[in-house]
Design a protein around this motif. Structure first.
Motif, PDB file in Angstrom:
ATOM      1  N   ASN A 174       5.307   6.639   0.423  1.00 46.81           N
ATOM      2  CA  ASN A 174       4.086   5.992   0.323  1.00 46.81           C
ATOM      3  C   ASN A 174       4.246   4.590   0.254  1.00 46.81           C
ATOM      4  O   ASN A 174       4.590   3.889  -0.804  1.00 46.81           O
ATOM      5  CB  ASN A 174       3.148   6.277  -0.727  1.00 46.81           C
ATOM      6  N   GLN A 183      -1.316   1.252   6.501  1.00 50.68           N
ATOM      7  CA  GLN A 183      -0.718   2.285   5.684  1.00 50.68           C
ATOM      8  C   GLN A 183       0.455   2.885   6.343  1.00 50.68           C
ATOM      9  O   GLN A 183       0.424   3.103   7.651  1.00 50.68           O
ATOM     10  CB  GLN A 183      -1.871   3.275   5.561  1.00 50.68           C
ATOM     11  N   LEU A 185       2.372   6.619   5.231  1.00 43.37           N
ATOM     12  CA  LEU A 185       2.123   7.407   4.182  1.00 43.37           C
ATOM     13  C   LEU A 185       2.661   8.738   4.592  1.00 43.37           C
ATOM     14  O   LEU A 185       2.409   9.140   5.856  1.00 43.37           O
ATOM     15  CB  LEU A 185       0.640   7.588   3.902  1.00 43.37           C
ATOM     16  N   ARG A 225      -5.349  11.845   2.623  1.00 40.80           N
ATOM     17  CA  ARG A 225      -4.864  11.230   3.824  1.00 40.80           C
ATOM     18  C   ARG A 225      -5.794  11.510   5.072  1.00 40.80           C
ATOM     19  O   ARG A 225      -5.429  12.061   6.074  1.00 40.80           O
ATOM     20  CB  ARG A 225      -3.237  12.032   4.122  1.00 40.80           C
ATOM     21  N   ALA A 260       4.758   6.239  -4.639  1.00 41.01           N
ATOM     22  CA  ALA A 260       4.296   7.641  -4.700  1.00 41.01           C
ATOM     23  C   ALA A 260       4.426   8.194  -6.066  1.00 41.01           C
ATOM     24  O   ALA A 260       3.779   9.295  -6.363  1.00 41.01           O
ATOM     25  CB  ALA A 260       5.225   8.541  -3.654  1.00 41.01           C
TER      26      ALA A 260
END
Lengths: 329, 424
Positions: free
Chosen positions: A100, A120, A122, A129, A203
């Motif tokens: 992340n 982002q 991710l 998400r 994360a």
């Protein structure tokens, strides 16, 4: 070489007063094409060092095998030393299954999320998400239109283009997100120039990491044709940005400015007249750089002959006199 | 009544007024002063109204490069004074050619002020000229030289100068009851509008655009560059700041006559929403030998200032005084007063700014806002605009009237005239 040709073409179009907008359109197209040319890109990270970056006090990033790795439990986001306004940023990234991270754009590192936005990055493991929060989105502001390939553990290419009101994100050569920032209410107070940041992997999971390599940038605000286009912007904020870029570039802008001043568009005429003055004001500053001054002086002398408008010619001669006056003494 | 004109020697001088040494025109007290008005905009109309009401004034000619304005103003004059015999001209040089005209008033845009006054002096005429004095510093210097050479009478049109309030403020300041004045803060709210981005047009047939531009650089016609809003362009003027400086700095010069200006530091911004380029806001810090003088677009943080669109605030070691054209507030300790009765009246009052000028035309004594006074009072304004345009602090030598160590700034003290116009 190609860039020089394009510029000549652009200037020629500018001379042909009534088709200025066609000239600009053509230029924009050509700029897009030029984007494919690696020559215009400079490295922000080429595997060797972090000279272009300011590491935070707690670290968070390290160079491992020529790759920029973030995966520890603590650390700070990493920001470029320089601020950029309009640019094409290219990089490659790889996320672990629980990676992340993100790319912060047009931000002030002091308050990166308040002032800028995050593109982002991710891995698809969290419940958040959705399209507004997945890889490629302007996190929380603009959702992806086309969801990118989110496969973890492999390298993906990302391109972020900040082009005045427009931010365009592509992953693996497909556009994911197109943001017209002046239509996004939540982005109304965002900066339009700022540092570029890489978010420390956060994360908080076992095995988390994000890796980056081949981070290159093409700064559009040093390209005369791109800067000129900003002089036609109706939004004064972006006009001001173009004025400032022109002023910073100095001598190289003298001829394009003189040509815009010779044109018909009142926005571009008054803007270029003003910036030419400001350039000479900067050039004649007793505390200023000698090279900036000499180059602007030469450019003014050379441009005065090339313009067809008597008004512009006399203006350039007047400005030339101002520099000459300060060189003689 | 036949008009008498003759030369006469004089040896009479008056303390505090420039001496007029050798020769001058003589208009008997009973004679009419023959006046021509150049520039027929709003201020030109004010001139026309003011001067035509004096019994000893005959309005001989009106002049403007715009025939529409010329006809309008002639009509106004004829309505007010049906018997007037007034000629009209579109070229001021024809006005200056007439030997039977004693006085011209000038209410053109700023870039014409100096040259018209200079050519009027050379043709033996006295001048009531609108503020600001000139377009450039150099023009002011040349004006002064030609004015002296021709022993002409000049009054700058700062009519507030004549007010009772300004005279009383000057007396209070000069009395020393506020102690030593170390700081003055001047302000005028509002700034240049942008005026949009209009395209160039063909000028109307009734307007001689080339003549309107005169010594200024040639530029294509756009209505906003011309009547009413020309002052928002550095090509012709200095914006709101340049417009109002003379009115409010006047009280500083009347009261303190600050000397030895040596530093000017100006900040500000141009408008973003148009082709106008004079300050949207401006802040200037002036350092004189014994005085700090500040100009701001927003009122300074002193009591009452926020309600005043223009004003001056004097800070002394023993008290302060805040004033505008018509009001004043004195603060000494906790006391707030509008006058101090014990301070005697020391300054002679003005009979009115235009009357003062007409009296000077007859007496050959210089009027209250004569060229020596007005030029010195106006000077810091030009320097601040140069600092604004160059975006840097400037050092000034008030003896040589040159900036120190900044040739580009010195370059901007003058502007070459466009042919066929030139400064003597």
């Amino acid at each position: 070489m190609v860039a020089a040709l394009i510029e000549k073409y652009y200037l020629k179009m500018l001379k042909m007063k009534n088709i200025v907008s066609i000239g600009l359109f053509a230029t924009l197209l050509l700029i897009s094409c030029l984007g494919q040319e690696d020559d215009d890109f400079t490295a922000l990270f080429d595997g060797r060092n972090l000279d272009e970056w300011i590491p935070g006090p707690e670290g968070g990033f390290e160079i491992i095998n020529g790759e920029l790795y973030t995966g520890g439990e603590e650390g700070n986001d990493l920001f470029t030393k320089k601020w950029y306004c309009n640019y094409v940023l290219r990089l490659e990234y790889m996320l672990s299954d629980v990676g992340n991270s993100g790319v912060l754009i047009r931000c002030n590192p002091e308050a990166a999320w308040e002032t800028g936005v995050e593109v982002q990055l991710l891995a698809p493991w969290t419940p958040w998400r959705d399209d507004l929060h997945c890889t490629g989105s302007l996190y929380g502001h603009v959702a992806v239109a086309n969801r990118p390939d989110e496969t973890t553990g492999i390298w993906h290419k990302m391109e972020i283009k900040c082009d005045r009101h427009t931010i365009r994100v592509s992953v693996d050569d497909s556009m994911t997100t197109l943001a017209k920032i002046d239509t996004v209410i939540t982005m109304a107070d965002k900066l339009i120039c700022g540092a570029i940041g890489l978010q420390v992997n956060h994360a908080e999971k076992e095995g988390q990491y994000a890796k980056f390599r081949n981070i290159y940038i093409r700064d559009l605000d040093v390209e005369p044709a791109y800067i000129c286009e900003g002089f036609y912007e109706t939004d004064s904020v972006f006009r001001a940005q173009a004025y400032s870029a022109a002023l910073n570039l100095g001598a190289e802008m003298v001829e394009p400015l003189a040509l815009m001043m010779s044109g018909e568009n009142p926005l571009a005429k008054s803007g270029s007249k003003q910036v030419l003055f400001d350039m000479v004001a900067r050039a004649t500053d007793p505390q200023g750089e000698e090279k900036y001054k000499d180059d602007v002086a030469d450019a003014l002398n050379n441009s005065a002959d090339g313009v067809s408008s008597q008004i512009v010619k006399e203006y350039l001669e007047w400005l030339s006199g101002m520099i000459k006056n300060s060189t003689d003494e | 009544m036949k008009r008498r004109r003759f030369l006469k020697n004089t040896a009479i001088g008056f303390v505090g007024l420039p001496l007029l040494s050798s020769t001058y025109r003589y208009i008997a007290p009973s004679d009419k002063i023959r006046v021509a008005h150049i520039g027929m905009g709003n201020m030109g109309r004010a001139h026309l109204n003011w001067f035509s009401d004096f019994n000893d004034v005959e309005t001989v000619a009106l002049c403007d490069v715009d025939e529409v304005r010329l006809r309008e103003k002639l009509k106004l004059l004829q309505e007010k004074h049906p018997l007037t015999k007034t000629d009209t001209y579109t070229d001021f040089r024809h006005v200056l050619d007439r030997k039977d005209i004693d006085v011209i008033t000038c209410a053109t845009p700023d870039h014409w002020h100096a040259l018209i006054a200079i050519m009027a002096f050379q043709s033996g005429k006295d001048v009531y000229g609108e503020k600001p004095l000139s377009y450039s510093v150099q023009e002011g210097q040349v004006m002064k030289r030609i004015w002296e050479e021709n022993e002409a009478v000049f009054q700058l049109g700062t009519q507030i100068h004549a007010t009772e309030n300004y005279h009383r403020v000057a007396e209070i300041i000069q009395s020393g009851s506020l102690g030593k004045i170390h700081t003055v803060r001047l302000w005028k709210t509002g700034g240049s509008p942008g005026l949009g981005f209009p395209a160039s047009e063909i000028p109307p047939d009734s307007l001689d655009w080339n003549m309107w531009l005169g010594p200024a650089p040639y530029e294509e016609y756009t209505p906003v560059r011309c009547h009413g809003t020309f002052r928002y362009f550095f090509d012709y003027s200095g914006g709101v700041f340049g417009d109002f400086w003379c009115h409010i700095a006047d009280i500083v010069y009347m009261s303190l006559n600050p000397q030895g200006l040596y530093s000017i530091d100006t900040r500000g911004e141009r408008p973003w929403d148009g082709i106008a380029d004079t300050p949207r806001w401006i802040e200037a810090d002036f350092k004189f030998r014994d005085l700090d003088l500040y100009w701001t677009t927003t009122p300074p943080p002193v009591p009452g200032a926020e309600k005043m669109h223009i004003g001056a605030h004097f800070e002394g070691t023993d008290g302060s005084l805040t004033c505008d054209y018509n009001t004043r507030t004195i603060r000494i300790g906790n006391e707030m007063l509008d006058d101090v009765a014990e301070i005697p009246q020391t300054l002679p009052r003005s009979p009115g700014h235009q009357r003062n000028f007409l009296d000077a035309v007859k007496s050959r004594k210089q009027p209250e806002s004569n060229l020596t006074y007005a030029r010195e009072m106006a000077l810091p304004m030009y320097l601040a605009l140069i600092s604004f345009r160059l975006k840097r602090k400037l050092k000034w030598n008030s003896l040589t009237e040159q900036f120190e160590g900044d040739p580009a700034a010195n370059y901007l003290l003058s502007r070459a005239y466009r042919a066929p116009w030139s400064l003597p």
